[in-house]
Write a protein that holds these residues in place. Structure first.
Motif, PDB file in Angstrom:
ATOM      1  N   PHE A  37       0.869  -1.190   0.000  1.00  0.00           N
ATOM      2  CA  PHE A  37       0.000   0.000   0.000  1.00  0.00           C
ATOM      3  C   PHE A  37       0.894   1.225   0.000  1.00  0.00           C
ATOM      4  O   PHE A  37       1.922   1.263   0.672  1.00  0.00           O
ATOM      5  N   GLN A  38       0.531   2.172  -0.842  1.00  0.00           N
ATOM      6  CA  GLN A  38       1.386   3.337  -1.058  1.00  0.00           C
ATOM      7  C   GLN A  38       0.578   4.617  -0.885  1.00  0.00           C
ATOM      8  O   GLN A  38      -0.624   4.643  -1.179  1.00  0.00           O
ATOM      9  N   PHE A  39       1.259   5.656  -0.440  1.00  0.00           N
ATOM     10  CA  PHE A  39       0.569   6.909  -0.133  1.00  0.00           C
ATOM     11  C   PHE A  39       0.422   7.766  -1.385  1.00  0.00           C
ATOM     12  O   PHE A  39       0.881   8.905  -1.437  1.00  0.00           O
ATOM     13  N   CYS A  40      -0.161   7.172  -2.411  1.00  0.00           N
ATOM     14  CA  CYS A  40      -0.453   7.904  -3.645  1.00  0.00           C
ATOM     15  C   CYS A  40      -1.737   7.307  -4.231  1.00  0.00           C
ATOM     16  O   CYS A  40      -2.026   6.121  -4.009  1.00  0.00           O
ATOM     17  N   ALA A  41      -2.500   8.125  -4.943  1.00  0.00           N
ATOM     18  CA  ALA A  41      -3.852   7.724  -5.350  1.00  0.00           C
ATOM     19  C   ALA A  41      -3.860   6.573  -6.351  1.00  0.00           C
ATOM     20  O   ALA A  41      -4.773   5.753  -6.347  1.00  0.00           O
ATOM     21  N   THR A  42      -2.841   6.525  -7.211  1.00  0.00           N
ATOM     22  CA  THR A  42      -2.773   5.416  -8.178  1.00  0.00           C
ATOM     23  C   THR A  42      -1.378   4.803  -8.108  1.00  0.00           C
ATOM     24  O   THR A  42      -0.423   5.461  -7.692  1.00  0.00           O
ATOM     25  N   SER A  43      -1.266   3.550  -8.536  1.00  0.00           N
ATOM     26  CA  SER A  43       0.031   2.880  -8.472  1.00  0.00           C
ATOM     27  C   SER A  43       1.070   3.692  -9.236  1.00  0.00           C
ATOM     28  O   SER A  43       0.800   4.128 -10.359  1.00  0.00           O
ATOM     29  N   PRO A  44       2.235   3.899  -8.644  1.00  0.00           N
ATOM     30  CA  PRO A  44       3.256   4.709  -9.321  1.00  0.00           C
ATOM     31  C   PRO A  44       3.758   4.048 -10.595  1.00  0.00           C
ATOM     32  O   PRO A  44       3.742   2.822 -10.699  1.00  0.00           O
ATOM     33  N   LYS A  45       4.215   4.851 -11.534  1.00  0.00           N
ATOM     34  CA  LYS A  45       4.679   4.253 -12.798  1.00  0.00           C
ATOM     35  C   LYS A  45       6.199   4.149 -12.878  1.00  0.00           C
ATOM     36  O   LYS A  45       6.730   3.517 -13.780  1.00  0.00           O
ATOM     37  N   ASN A  46       6.894   4.784 -11.940  1.00  0.00           N
ATOM     38  CA  ASN A  46       8.356   4.634 -11.936  1.00  0.00           C
ATOM     39  C   ASN A  46       8.909   4.870 -10.527  1.00  0.00           C
ATOM     40  O   ASN A  46       8.151   5.232  -9.611  1.00  0.00           O
ATOM     41  N   GLY A  47      10.207   4.693 -10.387  1.00  0.00           N
ATOM     42  CA  GLY A  47      10.849   4.796  -9.077  1.00  0.00           C
ATOM     43  C   GLY A  47      10.707   6.178  -8.457  1.00  0.00           C
ATOM     44  O   GLY A  47      10.513   6.298  -7.250  1.00  0.00           O
ATOM     45  N   SER A  48      10.793   7.223  -9.285  1.00  0.00           N
ATOM     46  CA  SER A  48      10.687   8.582  -8.733  1.00  0.00           C
ATOM     47  C   SER A  48       9.315   8.794  -8.125  1.00  0.00           C
ATOM     48  O   SER A  48       9.184   9.323  -7.016  1.00  0.00           O
ATOM     49  N   GLU A  49       8.274   8.367  -8.861  1.00  0.00           N
ATOM     50  CA  GLU A  49       6.915   8.543  -8.329  1.00  0.00           C
ATOM     51  C   GLU A  49       6.741   7.738  -7.044  1.00  0.00           C
ATOM     52  O   GLU A  49       6.127   8.192  -6.088  1.00  0.00           O
ATOM     53  N   ALA A  50       7.299   6.514  -7.040  1.00  0.00           N
ATOM     54  CA  ALA A  50       7.151   5.665  -5.860  1.00  0.00           C
ATOM     55  C   ALA A  50       7.859   6.294  -4.664  1.00  0.00           C
ATOM     56  O   ALA A  50       7.331   6.296  -3.545  1.00  0.00           O
ATOM     57  N   GLU A  51       9.035   6.864  -4.903  1.00  0.00           N
ATOM     58  CA  GLU A  51       9.781   7.432  -3.779  1.00  0.00           C
ATOM     59  C   GLU A  51       9.119   8.708  -3.266  1.00  0.00           C
ATOM     60  O   GLU A  51       9.124   8.980  -2.065  1.00  0.00           O
ATOM     61  N   THR A  52       8.524   9.467  -4.179  1.00  0.00           N
ATOM     62  CA  THR A  52       7.819  10.679  -3.751  1.00  0.00           C
ATOM     63  C   THR A  52       6.660  10.327  -2.818  1.00  0.00           C
ATOM     64  O   THR A  52       6.321  11.085  -1.907  1.00  0.00           O
ATOM     65  N   ALA A  53       6.063   9.166  -3.047  1.00  0.00           N
ATOM     66  CA  ALA A  53       4.899   8.770  -2.242  1.00  0.00           C
ATOM     67  C   ALA A  53       5.283   8.251  -0.854  1.00  0.00           C
ATOM     68  O   ALA A  53       4.420   8.025  -0.016  1.00  0.00           O
ATOM     69  N   MET A  54       6.572   8.058  -0.621  1.00  0.00           N
ATOM     70  CA  MET A  54       6.963   7.476   0.677  1.00  0.00           C
ATOM     71  C   MET A  54       6.903   8.519   1.799  1.00  0.00           C
ATOM     72  O   MET A  54       7.096   9.705   1.571  1.00  0.00           O
ATOM     73  N   ASP A  55       6.649   8.018   2.998  1.00  0.00           N
ATOM     74  CA  ASP A  55       6.573   8.897   4.159  1.00  0.00           C
ATOM     75  C   ASP A  55       7.039   8.070   5.352  1.00  0.00           C
ATOM     76  O   ASP A  55       6.248   7.339   5.970  1.00  0.00           O
ATOM     77  N   ALA A  56       8.317   8.188   5.674  1.00  0.00           N
ATOM     78  CA  ALA A  56       8.925   7.295   6.681  1.00  0.00           C
ATOM     79  C   ALA A  56       8.226   7.401   8.025  1.00  0.00           C
ATOM     80  O   ALA A  56       7.986   6.392   8.701  1.00  0.00           O
ATOM     81  N   GLU A  57       7.857   8.623   8.410  1.00  0.00           N
ATOM     82  CA  GLU A  57       7.238   8.827   9.729  1.00  0.00           C
ATOM     83  C   GLU A  57       5.875   8.131   9.809  1.00  0.00           C
ATOM     84  O   GLU A  57       5.558   7.445  10.783  1.00  0.00           O
ATOM     85  N   LEU A  58       5.107   8.301   8.751  1.00  0.00           N
ATOM     86  CA  LEU A  58       3.772   7.691   8.705  1.00  0.00           C
ATOM     87  C   LEU A  58       3.891   6.165   8.659  1.00  0.00           C
ATOM     88  O   LEU A  58       3.177   5.443   9.366  1.00  0.00           O
ATOM     89  N   GLU A  59       4.829   5.690   7.851  1.00  0.00           N
ATOM     90  CA  GLU A  59       5.049   4.234   7.761  1.00  0.00           C
ATOM     91  C   GLU A  59       5.359   3.647   9.138  1.00  0.00           C
ATOM     92  O   GLU A  59       4.749   2.674   9.554  1.00  0.00           O
ATOM     93  N   GLN A  60       6.302   4.277   9.832  1.00  0.00           N
ATOM     94  CA  GLN A  60       6.717   3.710  11.125  1.00  0.00           C
ATOM     95  C   GLN A  60       5.579   3.712  12.126  1.00  0.00           C
ATOM     96  O   GLN A  60       5.424   2.769  12.906  1.00  0.00           O
TER      97      GLN A  60
END
Ligand SMILES: Cc1ncc(COP(=O)(O)O)c(C=O)c1O
Length: 457
Positions: free
Chosen positions: A386-409
């Protein structure tokens, strides 16, 4: 329903409360942490074990099937499964039994056993590549594959995708600039003790960008493209329709080898993601779960690549090849590999885990929708993210932008306190053959209550 805002203050107060609750309920883990702190750097045998965001490391007593128990007697439904090593369950019975008998018949002789014949046949049937070699970790297998690729093509460069991870093989740690993807790539800043400029021989483009791949490969300087068929280490990025076939064509057109690292994407099915493609890679790597979670990795190759590898070895001067490690393919490992391939990682097991993951993914999506969150769930067979973006990311940059370490932890801790564990890195969830409906229900209930707390105004 409008998308709720999750405030930083709320994330922090939940994380703080959960950290306290974690500590209070785990006096034995805290006691053991005091002891290990005195003898281990970072207090743990491998520094990643301190990456969970828990106030003290969680000490495990035993693990079986889809569950483990900590030293304080808490039981957990395990959706991390050793970050894939235990994707066929902890201590799968056939492997455990084989381990018990093989324990008395020798561990390492630097010679093959009858199990080598069984495992080799099984690997070929499963993945479609005729020839195989062993390594002890997937990292090593990737390292050896890159070395072979360079040796047989006599080309120095490799191409990887932004956000990739292939273990701690140094060559791949090259990133695009997140603020300016057209700027020259750079060696990953977090690497310790890396003195080489990795960009000299490694180039990087975005996953799913076939034009960028074609442009790079046209120079015919690249020995191989090393990739997971779907990126699983920066969150999850699935290949767009046709991307992998186009990648295959681009490699063929330029004499570049295509290497699939299936260490994680084996979750896609019995033959990994490769089984979903109508072509084969030139080389394929698998590790972690391949021998039931014991140290073992394999790499396979096509007939023509094997022939070129034989020739490269024949014409090389005598001496070290730089490929191989003493304990790779040892007697014990081969026994467990053969057993796991033929008795545990079966088609039936894959059918089962994919059905269970589909239930989990559907449940997560439902909770996300009902709470109007702009999050998405991407499934790859037995694993999902599960990722913090509305649609599945299409590349690594989009996926990394959606990350939120504080929220994940905060989410991971919340789940842990309610007897559910997911991977500490991003939000990967994996199921194994013993994962029950009740385990999935437990996960979904804890997740929903976490989401509701996070979304409170
Ligand atoms: C895709 C991929 N390849 C290789 C590896 C390396 O595996 P190991 O750490 O067992 O060497 C990993 C580890 O996470 C991985 O995700």
């Amino acid at each position: 329903m409008t998308t709720p805002t999750i405030s930083r203050d709320r994330i922090r107060s939940i994380a703080q409360r959960e950290a306290q609750a974690f500590l209070q309920a785990r006096p034995q883990s805290a006691r053991l942490a005091e002891q290990t702190e005195q003898h281990y750097l970072f207090g743990v045998p491998l520094h990643w074990m301190a990456d969970w965001g828990t106030p003290v490391p969680l000490f495990v007593e035993r693990a079986q099937g889809a569950h483990f128990t900590d030293v304080d007697g808490h039981e957990y439904a395990d959706f991390c499964l050793g970050d894939t090593g235990a994707m066929f369950g902890h201590s799968p019975s056939p492997v455990a039994q084989r381990l018990a008998t093989a324990a008395f018949t020798g561990y390492t002789a630097m010679l093959p056993t009858a199990d080598a014949a069984i495992a080799g046949k099984s690997l070929t049937e499963r993945f479609g590549l005729p020839f195989w070699q062993l390594a002890t970790t997937a990292t090593d297998a990737n390292r050896f594959v890159v070395r072979w690729a360079r040796a047989i093509t006599e080309r120095k460069k490799i191409l990887v995708f932004n956000g990739c991870y292939h273990g701690t093989i140094d060559d791949v740690f090259v990133d695009l600039n997140p603020n300016d993807p057209s700027a020259p790539p750079s060696t990953r800043a977090s690497l310790l003790g890396q003195v080489y400029d990795l960009t000299q021989f490694t180039d990087v483009v975005e996953f799913n960008d076939i034009e960028a791949v074609r442009e790079k490969l046209a120079s015919r300087e690249f020995a191989c493209v090393l990739t997971e068929p779907a990126l699983t280490n920066c969150g999850m990025v699935l290949p767009r329709n046709g991307f992998l076939a186009q990648l295959r064509e681009a490699c063929d057109a330029t004499g570049t080898l295509l290497v699939f690292d299936e260490t994680h994407t084996i979750s896609a099915g019995y033959s990994g993601y490769t089984g979903l493609c109508d072509f084969l890679p030139d080389m394929l790597v698998a590790g972690k779960a391949i021998a039931g979670g014991l140290p073992c990795a394999v790499y396979g190759m096509s007939e023509s690549i094997a022939q070129r590898m034989r020739t490269a070895k024949e014409i090389a001067p005598p001496g070290h090849s730089g490929i191989g490690t003493t304990l790779s393919g040892n007697m014990l490992t081969m026994a467990l590999l053969a057993t796991n391939l033929t008795e545990v990682a079966t088609k039936e097991a894959f059918n089962q885990i994919i059905v269970q993951q589909s239930k989990l993914s559907a449940g997560l999506r439902d909770i996300i929708d009902r709470n109007a969150l702009s999050w998405s769930v991407t499934q790859l067979g037995a694993r999902s993210e599960f990722q913090f973006c509305a649609t599945s990311p299409k590349n690594g940059s989009e996926a990394e932008t959606a990350m939120d370490a504080e929220l994940e932890q905060a989410i991971h801790l919340y789940l842990l306190n309610r007897g559910v564990m997911i991977t500490p890195f991003h939000n990967m969830t994996l199921v194994c053959p013993e994962t029950s409906d009740a385990d999935i229900e437990q996960f979904l209930m804890a997740f929903e209550s976490c989401v509701k707390e996070l979304c409170q105004p």
